[in-house]
Every structure is written in structure tokens, then in C-alpha cells.
Motif scaffolding. Structure first.
Motif, short mmCIF file in Angstrom:
data_model
loop_
_atom_site.label_atom_id
_atom_site.label_comp_id
_atom_site.label_asym_id
_atom_site.label_seq_id
_atom_site.Cartn_x
_atom_site.Cartn_y
_atom_site.Cartn_z
N ARG A 70 0.83 -1.19 0.00
CA ARG A 70 0.00 0.00 0.00
C ARG A 70 0.88 1.26 0.00
O ARG A 70 2.03 1.20 0.43
CB ARG A 70 -0.89 0.04 1.25
N PRO A 71 0.34 2.39 -0.43
CA PRO A 71 1.06 3.65 -0.25
C PRO A 71 1.03 4.06 1.22
O PRO A 71 0.10 3.69 1.96
CB PRO A 71 0.30 4.63 -1.13
N PRO A 72 2.02 4.81 1.68
CA PRO A 72 2.06 5.22 3.09
C PRO A 72 0.81 5.95 3.55
O PRO A 72 0.47 5.88 4.75
CB PRO A 72 3.30 6.11 3.16
N ALA A 73 0.13 6.66 2.66
CA ALA A 73 -1.07 7.39 3.06
C ALA A 73 -2.19 6.46 3.53
O ALA A 73 -3.15 6.92 4.15
CB ALA A 73 -1.57 8.26 1.91
N GLU A 74 -2.06 5.18 3.25
CA GLU A 74 -3.08 4.20 3.65
C GLU A 74 -2.69 3.46 4.92
O GLU A 74 -3.23 2.39 5.23
CB GLU A 74 -3.35 3.23 2.50
N GLU A 127 -8.47 3.36 3.35
CA GLU A 127 -8.45 4.45 2.39
C GLU A 127 -7.83 5.69 3.01
O GLU A 127 -8.08 6.02 4.18
CB GLU A 127 -9.89 4.76 1.94
N ALA A 128 -7.02 6.40 2.22
CA ALA A 128 -6.28 7.55 2.74
C ALA A 128 -7.21 8.61 3.33
O ALA A 128 -6.93 9.18 4.40
CB ALA A 128 -5.41 8.15 1.64
N GLU A 129 -8.31 8.89 2.66
CA GLU A 129 -9.22 9.92 3.13
C GLU A 129 -9.83 9.54 4.48
O GLU A 129 -9.95 10.38 5.38
CB GLU A 129 -10.33 10.16 2.11
N LEU A 130 -10.20 8.28 4.64
CA LEU A 130 -10.77 7.83 5.90
C LEU A 130 -9.73 7.87 7.02
O LEU A 130 -10.01 8.33 8.13
CB LEU A 130 -11.33 6.42 5.74
N LEU A 131 -8.52 7.42 6.73
CA LEU A 131 -7.48 7.45 7.75
C LEU A 131 -7.12 8.88 8.13
O LEU A 131 -6.76 9.15 9.29
CB LEU A 131 -6.23 6.70 7.27
N HIS A 132 -7.22 9.81 7.20
CA HIS A 132 -6.98 11.22 7.50
C HIS A 132 -7.99 11.71 8.54
O HIS A 132 -7.64 12.48 9.44
CB HIS A 132 -7.05 12.05 6.23
N ARG A 133 -9.23 11.27 8.44
CA ARG A 133 -10.25 11.65 9.42
C ARG A 133 -9.89 11.10 10.80
O ARG A 133 -10.09 11.77 11.81
CB ARG A 133 -11.62 11.13 8.99
N LEU A 134 -9.38 9.88 10.83
CA LEU A 134 -9.00 9.28 12.11
C LEU A 134 -7.79 9.98 12.70
O LEU A 134 -7.74 10.23 13.91
CB LEU A 134 -8.72 7.79 11.92
N ALA A 135 -6.82 10.31 11.85
CA ALA A 135 -5.61 10.98 12.33
C ALA A 135 -5.94 12.35 12.93
O ALA A 135 -5.23 12.82 13.82
CB ALA A 135 -4.61 11.12 11.19
N ALA A 136 -7.02 12.96 12.45
CA ALA A 136 -7.38 14.30 12.94
C ALA A 136 -7.78 14.29 14.41
O ALA A 136 -7.73 15.34 15.07
CB ALA A 136 -8.50 14.88 12.08
N VAL A 137 -8.19 13.15 14.94
CA VAL A 137 -8.58 13.08 16.36
C VAL A 137 -7.52 12.35 17.19
O VAL A 137 -7.74 12.12 18.39
CB VAL A 137 -9.96 12.39 16.53
N GLN A 138 -6.41 12.02 16.57
CA GLN A 138 -5.33 11.33 17.29
C GLN A 138 -4.43 12.36 17.98
O GLN A 138 -4.10 13.39 17.39
CB GLN A 138 -4.51 10.49 16.33
N PRO A 139 -4.01 12.10 19.21
CA PRO A 139 -3.08 13.03 19.86
C PRO A 139 -1.78 13.16 19.07
O PRO A 139 -1.37 12.22 18.36
CB PRO A 139 -2.82 12.38 21.23
N LEU A 140 -1.14 14.29 19.17
CA LEU A 140 0.16 14.47 18.53
C LEU A 140 1.17 13.48 19.10
O LEU A 140 1.18 13.19 20.30
CB LEU A 140 0.65 15.90 18.74
N TRP A 141 2.04 12.97 18.23
CA TRP A 141 3.11 12.06 18.64
C TRP A 141 2.58 10.92 19.50
O TRP A 141 3.13 10.58 20.56
CB TRP A 141 4.20 12.83 19.40
N ALA A 142 1.53 10.29 19.02
CA ALA A 142 0.86 9.24 19.81
C ALA A 142 1.71 7.98 19.95
O ALA A 142 1.54 7.21 20.90
CB ALA A 142 -0.48 8.89 19.17
N VAL A 143 2.60 7.74 18.99
CA VAL A 143 3.41 6.52 18.99
C VAL A 143 4.85 6.88 19.33
O VAL A 143 5.45 7.73 18.67
CB VAL A 143 3.33 5.81 17.63
N SER A 144 5.40 6.25 20.33
CA SER A 144 6.73 6.59 20.82
C SER A 144 7.82 6.17 19.84
O SER A 144 7.62 5.30 18.99
CB SER A 144 6.98 5.92 22.17
N THR A 145 9.00 6.75 20.01
CA THR A 145 10.15 6.41 19.16
C THR A 145 10.52 4.93 19.26
O THR A 145 10.74 4.28 18.23
CB THR A 145 11.34 7.31 19.53
#
Length: 360
Positions: free
Chosen positions: A75-79, A231-249
Motif C-alpha cells: 500500500r502507499p504510506p497514506a493508507e 483508504e487515505a481519506e478515511l485514515l486522515h479523518r481518524l488521524a485528525a482526532v489522534q493526539p500528537l506524537w501518539a506513537v513513541s520512538t
């Protein structure tokens, strides 16, 4: 045989959706309640996680891990959306999709999807699969107007692996179809080189979101790492409610390593060994009086039915063994237990103890 639809109420008779297998374990107990594999971490995984600790002064950069996961699934990274474990993905879905009108959760399954929906104010309906039919999915039992459908594959706690073709028929325009594949990397089938019945590489199904976890096979529950595919558009909607830097290094380092060819090869070998160990467990359980193993288990755990299972679970604890109660899963009850697959030596000792309890 269709799955009945029921409203998910908040009555006192409701299963405790917040109960998980880790609550069953304790000091001195052999853990057959949690489905996380406990094995020494391979060097190819431990080394990048350890090396990432030198970079903790900087904010996490998810792009390399995102690209690695995308490449693994074609998949492309946007997905790809990286999450702090699969559980965060369910919360993001519940929060971002507040416009849905008729969410349906197929049970028995992992309870976090419904818990997340209810916490966000959604009125959830349950499609209950029939234990007499080995909890098989009949796609025509899902209401045509359901605009969100959530199902596990393979399903926790039943260990049922639904045909990918049946799941694909649930996808349609105007509906979000969420398939929880947290245990897909633990599945194997003769003659199949990859994960049988996975939809992770399907880009042609409208509204499909595949939820994945890296915490089970690789023993990373404490690190919290998973991801969503869709789908990239759907995941973009989910990312919009995700806290910043939600996944640690360190979690991002783990995701990158687990997406590589070395990890995939190791994963397939683990799944094959798990299948053999699971067959041994099923054979031993099936020989016990009154014990029914549901269908053909396909994952890292086995669901059994035995009248009085709640009392058996208590007796097992007294003998030093922890198994997962079934009454916190909608569609099950106190006569069900989930048992994690372990190596054959562990299984044989467990079966001996269980047989003695059943004979008492």
C-alpha cells in the motif's frame, strides 16, 4: 441460521466490557489467560528498540515506520496510520465517526471496539453468532443499513477464522467495515505462504479498515504499537482526532523492524509451530469428558464450553493456573473458557491438572 441483533444496553446484567485477560493472572499462576507470546526477543527486534533510546530527546518521526508497514502490505504510506496499540485504533474510529447512525458489532469478539463506541456515545447493536453453528459468520445477517460493522478475524475469543470472501461481501459504499486482524499474523494454512483470509492487502473494498497489532506475536504489549490500513481519506479523518506524537520512538523502531522480511519469515515459522501446538492442545482438550472445543481454532487461543466452567476456572486458580473467563464476552457466559496455546510440555501438565479437577 442468522445472527440475532440485540441492543447493547447498560444494565447490571451486561458483560463487563472492560475486563481483559491480564486481570486473570497473578503471582505464582501459570498464564494461559493472556494471548501475548512470551519468548526471548530476537536480536533483529531488540537492537533497533534499544538503539532508539538514544533518540528520546527528539519528537517521534513516524514516516520511516509508516513507509515500512505500507511496503509490507503493498500500500502507499497514506493508507497506513500508526497507533499506540490496536486499542487506540478503536478509540479513533469511535471518535472520528460520530456521524454514523447504525453501528453493528459482531460478537463474541474483543470487547474494546464496542466499549470505545459506547464511550463516544454511540448506540451499538450486537450481531450474535451462534455457538451451535461454531460461531460462523452469515453475511446476510448483518443489516443492510448498518453504516459501521466491526468484526474480528481471527476472532478473539472464539479463534474462528472467517473466510475473506464472506467479509468482503460486507463492504459497500456508505459503510465502514472494520476488521480486527490483531491475531492474523498467528494464522497459517497448509500450502498458503502468508496469512490465510487476511484483507490487509485489499485496496478495492470501499470503507474497509483493517486493524493490526504487533504486540501479540512479538511480546510487545507494554510498548503499545499497532496500525490501521484503509483508504487515505478515511485514515486522515481518524488521524485528525489522534493526539500528537501518539506513537513513541521505541514503538516506531519496533514497527519498522516487524515490517521487514526477516520479521515476516520468522512470523511464518512461529505461526506454523503455533498451529502444531494448537492441534496438540485441541486433541488433549477434546478427550476430556464434557469439554467441547468450538469449531476449528485458528489462532493463539482455544475456546471451550463445559458446564460449570466458572467453577472449573476457580479450581484451576487454586492449582496455580490462570485461564480467561468467558462471561465478559457478549454472546458467551459462565460455561465458557478461553485457553492460550502454549508449548506441548506446558499443555500436557495443564491437561493433567484439568482432568483431575473434572474427575473430582
Amino acid at each position: 441460521m442468522h445472527a440475532p441483533l440485540t441492543p447493547a444496553t447498560r444494565s447490571t446484567a451486561e458483560p463487563d466490557l472492560t475486563h481483559h485477560g491480564d486481570a486473570e493472572v497473578g503471582a505464582g499462576l501459570v498464564d494461559l489467560a493472556v494471548n501475548v507470546r512470551r519468548a526471548p526477543m530476537p536480536d533483529w527486534l531488540a537492537e533497533p528498540i534499544t538503539a532508539s533510546l538514544a533518540d528520546l530527546a527528539g519528537y517521534p518521526d513516524p514516516e520511516p515506520a509508516r513507509a515500512a508497514v505500507a511496503a509490507r502490505h503493498g500500500r502507499p504510506p497514506a493508507e497506513v496510520l500508526l497507533t499506540a496499540g490496536a486499542a487506540e485504533g478503536f478509540v479513533l474510529l469511535a471518535q472520528a465517526l460520530r456521524g454514523i447512525r447504525r453501528p453493528v458489532v459482531v460478537h463474541p469478539q474483543f470487547t474494546e471496539p464496542e466499549a470505545a463506541l459506547r464511550a463516544a456515545g454511540h448506540q451499538v447493536q450486537r450481531a450474535l453468532l451462534d455457538p451451535a453453528d461454531d460461531f460462523r459468520l452469515h453475511p446476510d445477517a448483518i443489516p443492510a443499513d448498518a453504516d459501521l460493522v466491526m468484526i474480528g478475524n481471527p476472532t478473539n475469543p472464539t479463534s474462528v477464522l472467517h473466510p475473506a470472501a464472506d467479509l468482503a461481501t460486507l463492504a459497500r459504499p456508505g459503510r465502514v467495515l472494520v476488521v480486527d486482524e490483531a491475531f492474523a499474523d498467528a494464522t497459517a494454512a497448509p500450502g498458503h505462504p502468508g496469512e490465510p483470509e487476511s484483507l490487509a492487502a485489499r485496496r478495492d473494498l470501499p470503507g474497509l479498515v483493517v486493524v493490526r497489532s504487533l504486540t501479540k506475536t512479538w511480546g510487545l504489549a507494554g510498548l503499545r504499537i499497532g496500525y490501521l490500513l484503509g483508504e487515505a481519506e478515511l485514515l486522515h479523518r481518524l488521524a485528525a482526532v489522534q493526539p500528537l506524537w501518539a506513537v513513541s520512538t521505541p514503538a516506531l523502531a519496533a514497527a519498522t523492524a516487524c515490517a521487514g522480511p526477516t520479521a515476516v519469515q520468522a512470523e511464518r515459522a512461529i505461526a506454523a509451530q503455533l498451529a502444531a501446538d494448537r492441534d496438540h492442545l485441541v486433541t488433549r482438550l477434546s478427550a476430556l469428558p464434557g469439554v467441547r472445543v468450538v469449531g476449528r481454532p485458528a489462532s493463539a487461543f482455544v475456546l471451550i464450553h463445559r458446564p460449570g466452567a466458572d467453577r472449573i476456572r476457580a479450581a484451576l486458580r487454586e492449582h496455580g493456573w490462570a485461564v480467561r473467563r468467558g462471561d465478559t464476552f457478549p454472546g458467551l457466559g459462565p460455561d465458557w473458557l478461553r485457553i492460550a496455546v502454549r508449548d506441548r510440555a506446558c499443555t500436557d501438565v495443564f491437561i493433567k491438572v484439568l482432568a483431575e479437577i473434572l474427575e473430582a
